[in-house]
Design an enzyme around this catalytic site. Structure first.
Site, PDB file in Angstrom:
ATOM      1  N   ASP A 177      18.672  75.407 -20.957  1.00  0.00           N
ATOM      2  CA  ASP A 177      18.998  74.474 -19.875  1.00  0.00           C
ATOM      3  C   ASP A 177      19.796  75.220 -18.800  1.00  0.00           C
ATOM      4  O   ASP A 177      19.829  76.458 -18.759  1.00  0.00           O
ATOM      5  CB  ASP A 177      19.770  73.271 -20.474  1.00  0.00           C
ATOM      6  CG  ASP A 177      19.689  72.014 -19.626  1.00  0.00           C
ATOM      7  OD1 ASP A 177      20.361  71.969 -18.579  1.00  0.00           O
ATOM      8  OD2 ASP A 177      18.965  71.078 -20.000  1.00  0.00           O
TER       9      ASP A 177
ATOM     10  N   ARG B 256      27.699  66.131  -7.148  1.00  0.00           N
ATOM     11  CA  ARG B 256      27.837  67.246  -8.091  1.00  0.00           C
ATOM     12  C   ARG B 256      27.970  68.573  -7.334  1.00  0.00           C
ATOM     13  O   ARG B 256      27.342  69.570  -7.669  1.00  0.00           O
ATOM     14  CB  ARG B 256      26.651  67.306  -9.046  1.00  0.00           C
ATOM     15  CG  ARG B 256      27.008  67.931 -10.384  1.00  0.00           C
ATOM     16  CD  ARG B 256      25.793  68.261 -11.191  1.00  0.00           C
ATOM     17  NE  ARG B 256      26.153  68.698 -12.523  1.00  0.00           N
ATOM     18  CZ  ARG B 256      25.387  69.399 -13.306  1.00  0.00           C
ATOM     19  NH1 ARG B 256      24.177  69.745 -12.911  1.00  0.00           N
ATOM     20  NH2 ARG B 256      25.783  69.766 -14.499  1.00  0.00           N
TER      21      ARG B 256
ATOM     22  N   LYS C 219      12.052  71.817 -17.447  1.00  0.00           N
ATOM     23  CA  LYS C 219      12.793  70.577 -17.230  1.00  0.00           C
ATOM     24  C   LYS C 219      13.150  70.571 -15.756  1.00  0.00           C
ATOM     25  O   LYS C 219      13.869  71.459 -15.284  1.00  0.00           O
ATOM     26  CB  LYS C 219      14.044  70.584 -18.103  1.00  0.00           C
ATOM     27  CG  LYS C 219      14.907  69.338 -17.981  1.00  0.00           C
ATOM     28  CD  LYS C 219      16.005  69.390 -19.032  1.00  0.00           C
ATOM     29  CE  LYS C 219      17.006  68.280 -18.898  1.00  0.00           C
ATOM     30  NZ  LYS C 219      18.141  68.477 -19.831  1.00  0.00           N
ATOM     31  N   TRP C 220      12.598  69.620 -15.030  1.00  0.00           N
ATOM     32  CA  TRP C 220      12.772  69.569 -13.558  1.00  0.00           C
ATOM     33  C   TRP C 220      13.837  68.520 -13.265  1.00  0.00           C
ATOM     34  O   TRP C 220      13.584  67.333 -13.334  1.00  0.00           O
ATOM     35  CB  TRP C 220      11.431  69.202 -12.926  1.00  0.00           C
ATOM     36  CG  TRP C 220      11.389  69.287 -11.429  1.00  0.00           C
ATOM     37  CD1 TRP C 220      12.241  68.694 -10.545  1.00  0.00           C
ATOM     38  CD2 TRP C 220      10.424  69.995 -10.648  1.00  0.00           C
ATOM     39  NE1 TRP C 220      11.862  68.981  -9.262  1.00  0.00           N
ATOM     40  CE2 TRP C 220      10.758  69.778  -9.290  1.00  0.00           C
ATOM     41  CE3 TRP C 220       9.315  70.783 -10.938  1.00  0.00           C
ATOM     42  CZ2 TRP C 220      10.003  70.318  -8.245  1.00  0.00           C
ATOM     43  CZ3 TRP C 220       8.568  71.318  -9.902  1.00  0.00           C
ATOM     44  CH2 TRP C 220       8.923  71.088  -8.569  1.00  0.00           C
ATOM     45  N   ASP C 221      15.010  69.003 -12.924  1.00  0.00           N
ATOM     46  CA  ASP C 221      16.170  68.132 -12.777  1.00  0.00           C
ATOM     47  C   ASP C 221      16.411  67.796 -11.296  1.00  0.00           C
ATOM     48  O   ASP C 221      15.853  68.449 -10.388  1.00  0.00           O
ATOM     49  CB  ASP C 221      17.387  68.873 -13.364  1.00  0.00           C
ATOM     50  CG  ASP C 221      18.450  67.940 -13.910  1.00  0.00           C
ATOM     51  OD1 ASP C 221      18.449  66.762 -13.549  1.00  0.00           O
ATOM     52  OD2 ASP C 221      19.298  68.417 -14.692  1.00  0.00           O
ATOM     53  N   MET C 222      17.245  66.819 -11.038  1.00  0.00           N
ATOM     54  CA  MET C 222      17.581  66.424  -9.659  1.00  0.00           C
ATOM     55  C   MET C 222      18.874  65.627  -9.731  1.00  0.00           C
ATOM     56  O   MET C 222      18.868  64.441 -10.026  1.00  0.00           O
ATOM     57  CB  MET C 222      16.438  65.545  -9.127  1.00  0.00           C
ATOM     58  CG  MET C 222      16.452  65.344  -7.648  1.00  0.00           C
ATOM     59  SD  MET C 222      16.806  63.670  -7.172  1.00  0.00           S
ATOM     60  CE  MET C 222      16.303  63.655  -5.484  1.00  0.00           C
TER      61      MET C 222
ATOM     62  N   TRP D 152      24.475  55.888 -14.002  1.00  0.00           N
ATOM     63  CA  TRP D 152      24.407  57.126 -14.769  1.00  0.00           C
ATOM     64  C   TRP D 152      24.967  56.866 -16.181  1.00  0.00           C
ATOM     65  O   TRP D 152      25.976  56.180 -16.315  1.00  0.00           O
ATOM     66  CB  TRP D 152      25.218  58.222 -14.048  1.00  0.00           C
ATOM     67  CG  TRP D 152      25.262  59.499 -14.810  1.00  0.00           C
ATOM     68  CD1 TRP D 152      24.224  60.348 -15.057  1.00  0.00           C
ATOM     69  CD2 TRP D 152      26.413  60.068 -15.436  1.00  0.00           C
ATOM     70  NE1 TRP D 152      24.658  61.408 -15.811  1.00  0.00           N
ATOM     71  CE2 TRP D 152      26.001  61.263 -16.056  1.00  0.00           C
ATOM     72  CE3 TRP D 152      27.750  59.681 -15.541  1.00  0.00           C
ATOM     73  CZ2 TRP D 152      26.864  62.089 -16.764  1.00  0.00           C
ATOM     74  CZ3 TRP D 152      28.613  60.495 -16.243  1.00  0.00           C
ATOM     75  CH2 TRP D 152      28.180  61.686 -16.838  1.00  0.00           C
TER      76      TRP D 152
ATOM     77  N   ASP E 170      21.578  60.827 -19.738  1.00  0.00           N
ATOM     78  CA  ASP E 170      22.466  61.880 -20.243  1.00  0.00           C
ATOM     79  C   ASP E 170      23.307  61.352 -21.391  1.00  0.00           C
ATOM     80  O   ASP E 170      24.154  62.069 -21.915  1.00  0.00           O
ATOM     81  CB  ASP E 170      23.392  62.372 -19.122  1.00  0.00           C
ATOM     82  CG  ASP E 170      22.700  63.424 -18.275  1.00  0.00           C
ATOM     83  OD1 ASP E 170      21.666  63.949 -18.709  1.00  0.00           O
ATOM     84  OD2 ASP E 170      23.193  63.708 -17.167  1.00  0.00           O
TER      85      ASP E 170
ATOM     86  N   CYS F  21      13.682  64.789 -14.920  1.00  0.00           N
ATOM     87  CA  CYS F  21      15.063  64.434 -15.229  1.00  0.00           C
ATOM     88  C   CYS F  21      15.782  64.316 -13.894  1.00  0.00           C
ATOM     89  O   CYS F  21      15.507  65.079 -12.969  1.00  0.00           O
ATOM     90  CB  CYS F  21      15.649  65.558 -16.080  1.00  0.00           C
ATOM     91  SG  CYS F  21      17.419  65.431 -16.345  1.00  0.00           S
TER      92      CYS F  21
HETATM   93  C1  DGJ Z   1      21.620  66.797 -15.868  1.00  0.00           C
HETATM   94  C2  DGJ Z   1      20.676  66.617 -17.012  1.00  0.00           C
HETATM   95  O1  DGJ Z   1      20.423  65.273 -17.234  1.00  0.00           O
HETATM   96  C3  DGJ Z   1      21.241  67.311 -18.233  1.00  0.00           C
HETATM   97  O2  DGJ Z   1      20.415  67.083 -19.338  1.00  0.00           O
HETATM   98  C4  DGJ Z   1      21.365  68.769 -17.938  1.00  0.00           C
HETATM   99  O3  DGJ Z   1      20.106  69.341 -17.751  1.00  0.00           O
HETATM  100  C5  DGJ Z   1      22.246  68.976 -16.715  1.00  0.00           C
HETATM  101  N1  DGJ Z   1      21.800  68.204 -15.595  1.00  0.00           N
HETATM  102  C6  DGJ Z   1      22.294  70.419 -16.327  1.00  0.00           C
HETATM  103  O4  DGJ Z   1      22.973  70.619 -15.174  1.00  0.00           O
END
Ligand code: DGJ
Length: 704
Positions: free
Chosen positions: A331, A408, A441-444, A164, A507, A485
């Site tokens: 976000d 997290r 923005k599809w985060d994980m 990370w 990040d 993401c």
């Molecule tokens: C992780 C992403 O990489 C960040 O850019 C941001 O969207 C955070 N999550 C939000 O929780």
């Protein structure tokens, strides 16, 4: 059995020759050859030494233990202990000059295998297997791998590692007996084990050497192996790591592997990247979306984190538009109860306390300012502190009876649970239907531990269901841009790219770190899919400080954005954002379609990045000084890829504010412009200026 055939697949600068008989073996993968290839192939018949099996054993596209291959087999499986050593015999060969489909069967074991392999005009090959159970009893699969041969001269590897905020790091190592193996068991593509590598001749580099690049298009657990067999033959193998008992085929059912992509070049890494970039542009990206100018983002995350105040956000949007931003993104932090990272994932309803008037006034405001609007989601995740979990504790992707570690503070939702899948689809669809949203923005944000559905391992199927969820959203909302993401670069691969349009590589917005992250990513991905933001001068993830010039030049080489709160920034910084946004807008038609060259320098403290227009009419060069120059004079800057017979005007587009203060004087050509031939630029070069550590200059070349 079918007739023995020599199949020749032809790309532009490469060729694959396959000997397909009882089984299929690649005899040649490299430079194209002509003539009576079928008869020439007899020159490749191998001797059979004493001390091993009495006949020659081919290293096929699907190595079989039962045929006497002692290296890693393509298939490991069984039927309750039986049918574990299958030997397939070819039953059908279908081919043309670009692709072949091979069908083979083992009637005893009750299995059919279909192997697809193609080589396109961009010199990118792709291959996969499908295994079908043709007997009435279930067949359990432990492994199903794709295998490609490497020539004996493949003596070195470039592989990836990372973590990370430190993704896409590359490392070189010899390829020798003992080989190389990479295993990813993190449930997503991962920051640590990006699923790609390059094998090549000794000392291959950006400009020279035979190189074989491989990319395994899968967003979950995988194993990559490059091995030297005891007899010296070499191969690359890629496979999904299936968890115990995960894959059982009933009669008629089929398992298909992900695609293994591969590309050969005899001109080093740059040329390999050109091939992958062209392939991605031609065959993977959704042209309807990608071929529109990639809008400049303002993402709120590092600006406000979870502090959402609609009036303030509108002011951020106003100031973003003034700077030239084209897409404004809210976000994390907008949904019910999301005041920090401990709660609310899963509750995809607007937070009425934070947004008492809803989202519409903000979206209207953003649109009136001429910008697009985007919103963040993390669909696959759930916090135990959420209404969703309180209502559906059984929706967790978990093995009952165990307390799995959180990541997290969150857990993963079981996407094989149809109710959970449908709920997530309904929520996303609701927002995309209800509001004018152009981008998500599809985060994980966590790794997957003990993935189980109804008690059984479900790591593979979770990934398949994730693809299906994105596909379903895309089918209903085809104009919506999607960014992949996963806490930065945890889910970046070709299979995700088929259904998304942008990646968040890291990040880490520290420009110095981004130089190496973006370079590592550039081997396989073109710049238009690489999100690259200017962060605030005091980087949040490294606590380092960088000038606006260094941050700006680093960010313009991807799909550019800004990641901060513009309201709080000093006037001088804002002018900087405006300047680099303008510069990016002027250059993006070139950057997002041209050829990227990573140029080696004698000084490791330099990083040189060149993009040349496909018609060679123009080019830009970023010379980044990553650390203090090793010598007081830095040598010559040579620029490849130009029209060697043409004359170019060479001028500086951007330089550090202290450029002239740090030396008695800089090279003459950087004060004004000069005119040079393409040949001169490439073979002789220009004197490099002297730069401070962590700074950069931008050079433009225009054909006269
Ligand atoms: C992780 C992403 O990489 C960040 O850019 C941001 O969207 C955070 N999550 C939000 O929780």
């Amino acid at each position: 059995m079918t007739q023995k055939e020599i199949i020749v697949l032809t790309g532009t600068n490469s060729q694959v020759i396959i000997d397909a008989g009882e089984c299929a073996e690649i005899l040649h993968w490299g430079k194209p050859v002509s003539g009576d290839i079928a008869s020439f192939c007899s020159s490749l018949l191998r001797p059979v030494p004493y001390g091993r099996l009495d006949n020659d054993v081919a290293m096929t596209l699907a190595p079989e233990l039962g045929r006497g291959v002692f290296s890693s087999p393509c298939l490991e499986g069984h039927r309750n202990g039986a049918d574990w050593a299958p030997v397939f015999t070819m039953t059908e060969i279908k081919s043309n000059s670009h692709s072949v489909t091979l069908t083979s069967e083992d009637a005893l074991a009750g299995l059919r295998m279909i192997t697809e392999l193609s080589l396109d005009k961009q010199d990118v090959m792709k291959t996969r297997h499908s295994l079908i159970n043709i007997k009435s009893t279930p067949y359990q699969i432990n492994r199903l791998a794709n295998t490609l041969p490497l020539p004996a001269r493949a003596a070195e590897l470039m592989t990836y590692y990372g973590r990370w905020v430190h993704e896409f790091q590359t490392v070189r190592q010899p390829l020798q007996q003992g080989g190389y193996q990479q295993e990813n068991r993190r449930g997503r593509t991962s920051h640590e084990h990006y699923p790609a590598l390059v094998a090549g001749t000794r000392h291959f580099d950006e400009m020279q050497g035979d190189v074989y690049g491989f990319h395994f298009a899968w967003s979950g657990n995988h194993r990559l192996r490059v091995d030297v067999k005891a007899d010296g033959r070499r191969y690359m193998q890629a496979e999904v790591i299936y968890l115990p008992g995960e894959i059982t085929l009933q009669q008629g059912e089929e398992l298909t592997t992900p695609w293994l992509y591969a590309s050969y070049s005899d001109q080093g890494l740059n040329s390999m990247s050109h091939q992958f970039h062209s392939h991605v542009r031609e065959s993977i990206l959704d042209k309807q979306i990608i071929n529109t100018a990639r809008p400049i983002h303002l993402n709120t995350w590092e600006g406000i984190y979870f502090e959402h105040d609609p009036d303030y956000i509108m002011e951020m949007a106003t100031q973003s538009a003034q700077m030239g931003v084209e897409r404004f993104i809210i976000d994390d932090g907008w949904f019910k109860g999301r005041n920090g990272d401990k709660a609310a994932l899963g509750d995809w309803f607007l937070d009425a306390h934070k947004y008492p008037n809803g989202l519409t006034p903000i979206i209207d405001h953003v649109r009136e300012l001429g910008m697009e609007f985007g919103l963040w989601f993390e669909p696959e995740m759930i916090n135990k502190e959420s209404d969703l979990y309180r209502q559906h504790p059984d929706w967790l992707l978990a093995v009952e009876g165990y307390e799995q570690p959180t990541g997290r503070n969150q857990y993963v939702i079981d996407l094989q649970n149809d109710d959970a899948f449908n709920y997530l689809y309904e929520r996303l669809d609701h927002f995309l239907t209800q509001y004018a949203i152009d981008y998500i923005k599809w985060d994980m944000n966590r790794e997957v531990v003990q993935p189980a559905h109804n008690g059984q391992a479900a790591g593979h199927q979770q990934v398949v269901r994730y693809y299906q969820l994105v596909d379903k959203i895309r089918a209903a909302h085809p104009k919506v841009d999607i960014e992949s993401c996963a806490a930065g670069g945890g889910r970046i691969d070709f299979e995700v790219l088929k259904r998304t349009h942008r990646f968040w590589p890291s990040d880490n917005n520290d420009a110095l770190e981004r130089q190496s992250i973006q370079r590592g990513m550039s081997y396989f991905f073109p710049p238009e899919v690489m999100g690259s933001h200017i962060g605030s001068s005091h980087c949040h993830s490294t606590r380092r400080r960088h000038s606006i010039e260094f941050r700006g030049l680093t960010a313009i080489f991807g799909h550019m954005g800004i990641e901060l709160d513009p309201v709080k920034e000093l006037q001088e910084e804002k002018q900087g954002f405006e300047r680099y946004i303008k510069l990016h807008k002027a250059l993006r038609p070139l950057l997002h379609t041209g050829r990227t060259w990573r140029v080696p320098s004698d000084d490791e403290a330099h990083q040189i990045h060149v993009v040349v227009a496909n018609n060679q009419s123009e080019a830009v060069v970023m010379l980044a000084q990553l650390a203090m120059p090793t010598n007081s004079l830095s040598g010559h800057l040579c620029i490849p890829g130009l029209d060697r017979t043409a004359i170019y005007r060479v001028s500086i587009l951007d330089k550090p504010s202290n450029y002239n203060e740090i030396v008695n004087y800089q090279p003459f050509w950087t004060e004004d412009s000069c005119e040079l031939s393409g040949e001169w630029c490439e073979d002789v070069g220009l004197t490099m200026p002297i730069l401070d550590a962590e700074s950069a200059i931008l050079i433009k070349l225009e054909k006269l």
